[in-house]
Enzyme design. Sequence first.
Site, PDB file in Angstrom:
ATOM      1  N   HIS A  60     112.809 -56.017  65.127  1.00 43.43           N
ATOM      2  CA  HIS A  60     111.408 -55.631  65.378  1.00 43.43           C
ATOM      3  C   HIS A  60     111.225 -55.166  66.816  1.00 43.43           C
ATOM      4  O   HIS A  60     110.986 -55.970  67.713  1.00 43.43           O
ATOM      5  CB  HIS A  60     110.500 -56.834  65.067  1.00 43.43           C
ATOM      6  CG  HIS A  60     109.040 -56.535  65.124  1.00 43.43           C
ATOM      7  ND1 HIS A  60     108.120 -57.234  64.375  1.00 43.43           N
ATOM      8  CD2 HIS A  60     108.322 -55.625  65.832  1.00 43.43           C
ATOM      9  CE1 HIS A  60     106.897 -56.759  64.621  1.00 43.43           C
ATOM     10  NE2 HIS A  60     107.005 -55.790  65.511  1.00 43.43           N
ATOM     11  N   HIS A  62     109.559 -51.759  69.312  1.00 47.27           N
ATOM     12  CA  HIS A  62     108.764 -50.528  69.389  1.00 47.27           C
ATOM     13  C   HIS A  62     109.426 -49.632  70.431  1.00 47.27           C
ATOM     14  O   HIS A  62     109.432 -49.977  71.616  1.00 47.27           O
ATOM     15  CB  HIS A  62     107.320 -50.854  69.780  1.00 47.27           C
ATOM     16  CG  HIS A  62     106.617 -51.702  68.760  1.00 47.27           C
ATOM     17  ND1 HIS A  62     105.902 -51.163  67.717  1.00 47.27           N
ATOM     18  CD2 HIS A  62     106.552 -53.045  68.593  1.00 47.27           C
ATOM     19  CE1 HIS A  62     105.408 -52.145  66.967  1.00 47.27           C
ATOM     20  NE2 HIS A  62     105.800 -53.302  67.473  1.00 47.27           N
ATOM     21  N   ASN A  94     105.048 -47.151  64.384  1.00 50.70           N
ATOM     22  CA  ASN A  94     103.743 -46.793  64.974  1.00 50.70           C
ATOM     23  C   ASN A  94     103.900 -45.862  66.178  1.00 50.70           C
ATOM     24  O   ASN A  94     103.504 -46.150  67.291  1.00 50.70           O
ATOM     25  CB  ASN A  94     102.897 -48.032  65.316  1.00 50.70           C
ATOM     26  CG  ASN A  94     103.531 -48.949  66.340  1.00 50.70           C
ATOM     27  OD1 ASN A  94     104.740 -48.908  66.574  1.00 50.70           O
ATOM     28  ND2 ASN A  94     102.718 -49.789  66.961  1.00 50.70           N
ATOM     29  N   HIS A 179     102.561 -57.139  58.785  1.00 52.77           N
ATOM     30  CA  HIS A 179     101.788 -57.566  59.961  1.00 52.77           C
ATOM     31  C   HIS A 179     100.531 -58.202  59.377  1.00 52.77           C
ATOM     32  O   HIS A 179      99.635 -57.510  58.912  1.00 52.77           O
ATOM     33  CB  HIS A 179     101.459 -56.346  60.823  1.00 52.77           C
ATOM     34  CG  HIS A 179     100.502 -56.617  61.953  1.00 52.77           C
ATOM     35  ND1 HIS A 179     100.836 -56.443  63.277  1.00 52.77           N
ATOM     36  CD2 HIS A 179      99.217 -57.039  61.957  1.00 52.77           C
ATOM     37  CE1 HIS A 179      99.792 -56.757  64.032  1.00 52.77           C
ATOM     38  NE2 HIS A 179      98.799 -57.111  63.263  1.00 52.77           N
ATOM     39  N   HIS A 232     106.418 -61.630  63.054  1.00 47.44           N
ATOM     40  CA  HIS A 232     105.888 -62.497  64.121  1.00 47.44           C
ATOM     41  C   HIS A 232     104.965 -63.633  63.651  1.00 47.44           C
ATOM     42  O   HIS A 232     103.773 -63.649  63.975  1.00 47.44           O
ATOM     43  CB  HIS A 232     105.198 -61.676  65.209  1.00 47.44           C
ATOM     44  CG  HIS A 232     104.360 -60.509  64.752  1.00 47.44           C
ATOM     45  ND1 HIS A 232     103.343 -60.628  63.852  1.00 47.44           N
ATOM     46  CD2 HIS A 232     104.420 -59.194  65.085  1.00 47.44           C
ATOM     47  CE1 HIS A 232     102.795 -59.435  63.656  1.00 47.44           C
ATOM     48  NE2 HIS A 232     103.434 -58.551  64.384  1.00 47.44           N
ATOM     49  N   ASP A 305     109.733 -58.194  69.000  1.00 48.59           N
ATOM     50  CA  ASP A 305     108.485 -57.412  68.989  1.00 48.59           C
ATOM     51  C   ASP A 305     108.327 -56.711  70.342  1.00 48.59           C
ATOM     52  O   ASP A 305     107.220 -56.624  70.894  1.00 48.59           O
ATOM     53  CB  ASP A 305     107.255 -58.277  68.663  1.00 48.59           C
ATOM     54  CG  ASP A 305     106.047 -57.422  68.278  1.00 48.59           C
ATOM     55  OD1 ASP A 305     106.184 -56.183  68.163  1.00 48.59           O
ATOM     56  OD2 ASP A 305     104.956 -57.996  68.099  1.00 48.59           O
TER      57      ASP A 305
HETATM   58  O1  DOR Z   1     101.254 -57.076  70.717  1.00 49.68           O
HETATM   59  C1  DOR Z   1     101.550 -56.213  69.912  1.00 49.68           C
HETATM   60  N1  DOR Z   1     101.935 -54.984  70.314  1.00 49.68           N
HETATM   61  N2  DOR Z   1     101.475 -56.496  68.612  1.00 49.68           N
HETATM   62  C2  DOR Z   1     101.602 -55.554  67.658  1.00 49.68           C
HETATM   63  O2  DOR Z   1     101.490 -55.865  66.493  1.00 49.68           O
HETATM   64  C3  DOR Z   1     101.845 -54.145  68.056  1.00 49.68           C
HETATM   65  C4  DOR Z   1     102.465 -54.045  69.378  1.00 49.68           C
HETATM   66  C5  DOR Z   1     102.426 -52.657  69.945  1.00 49.68           C
HETATM   67  O3  DOR Z   1     102.750 -51.694  69.225  1.00 49.68           O
HETATM   68  O4  DOR Z   1     102.095 -52.507  71.135  1.00 49.68           O
HETATM   69 ZN    ZN Z   2     105.329 -55.161  66.451  1.00 47.14          ZN
END
Ligand code: DOR
Ligand code: ZN
Length: 429
Positions: A60, A62, A94, A179, A232, A305
């Site tokens: 997980h 980003h 995303n 989520h 999470h 995350d």
């Molecule tokens: O804190 C977070 N940031 N939680 C999420 O679910 C998305 C993530 C983000 O993309 O910045």
């Molecule tokens: Zn996330």
Amino acid sequence: MKLLFKGAQIIDPANGVNMVGDLLVENGKIKAVDKEINLDKAEIIDLTGKILCPGFIDMHVHLREPGFEYKEDITTGSRAAAAGGFTTICCMPNTSPVIDNGAVASFVRDRGKRTGLVNVLPIGSITKKQAGNELSPVAEMVTAGCIAISDDGKPVMRGDIMRNALEYAKMFDLPVLAHCEDLNLSRDGQMHEGYYSTIYGLKGIPAAAEEVMVARDIILAGLTGGRLHICHVSTSGTLELIRQARQEGIRVTCEVTPHHLILTDQAVGSYDADTKVNPPLRSLEHVQALREALQEGLIDAIATDHAPHQFEEKDCEYNLAMSGISGLETAVALIMDCLVIPGYLDIEQMVKAFTCGPAAILGLKQGRLDIGAPADITVIDPEIVKSVDPAQFNSKGKNTPFKGMNLKGWPCLTMVGGRIVARDGQIMG
Ligand code: DOR
Ligand code: ZN
């Protein structure tokens, strides 16, 4: 090309291995694992006192590319992963455009390959544009290399869409990474709802905002027979729902982040926006429940995350700041220092949660030291002490509430496909 690691504590939970021994890498593959291997013509790396594991998987992260390269890109994210001891990372969709079709998924995969540091596996979205109304083309995304689907960052609010997603994903044996957040319960919330939200004067997000969606998704997983994975997890109620679902034979797995295992909502009292994350840091009773569930094996994986943001997006009023923590480069040291060394978590359990745990969820062949497999290896030095310095991060995201913390036990060597990609936090080549 032969490389011989000597004298490490080798921990490979998938193969039931925990011993002091040697490991031979030849032509990029694991050639042998044994108590003692002796060879004349091999480069030798002495790993006495160090811990050698299958390459760590972060299911997980980003990576922000395409679209938000000012926060992170696939190259800087890959460098952060390698430095942090990860050999495989799975990136959330995303982005802009969203990974909701084969073309964007292929782009991400190719960029990852061209960067050539770690394995980058894309996750496709559940719904087109992550708008929650129409399913993304799952078959096309699977063909392009997606290993799961998720609308992470946002919940799928419509139950009918989540039902269809579980049904469709099942045809490809793909997990749906959920989520879980009821936006009507979490709206405008800044932190966990409880004692400290009252004291600090910030609007709270109740544990129920997560739990009602976990309950819904578990019921839908039972209805469809699909594979549900809860991203999470942050509350004790979520853990109880998962425990009960498993007893009933429903296919549900889950992950936890280092920050939810280590920090409580009390940390928000600094008003440092680096403590703002979604789901929010919870109270001590939840943190304790998460730690116990990880040790017990109810939690399958540790995932960072990793959510890098630009400085300005955090350098503002708490209410206006973006949620997320840049986690790739601190995860292993945090778990070692805060959980393993003080005795809250067995080292085997940690290695499982970073290797065969996530591999099983995603159906990956990685996460184990099989003879003949590509040599993806993570080595930890349990004696190194360093303080967390975001200025030294490979990630563009310097947003961490752990800055300045002194931690013991860091990844010291990362090997992907037989190539050393990082040593002592430095990228090689
Ligand atoms: O804190 C977070 N940031 N939680 C999420 O679910 C998305 C993530 C983000 O993309 O910045
Ligand atoms: Zn996330």
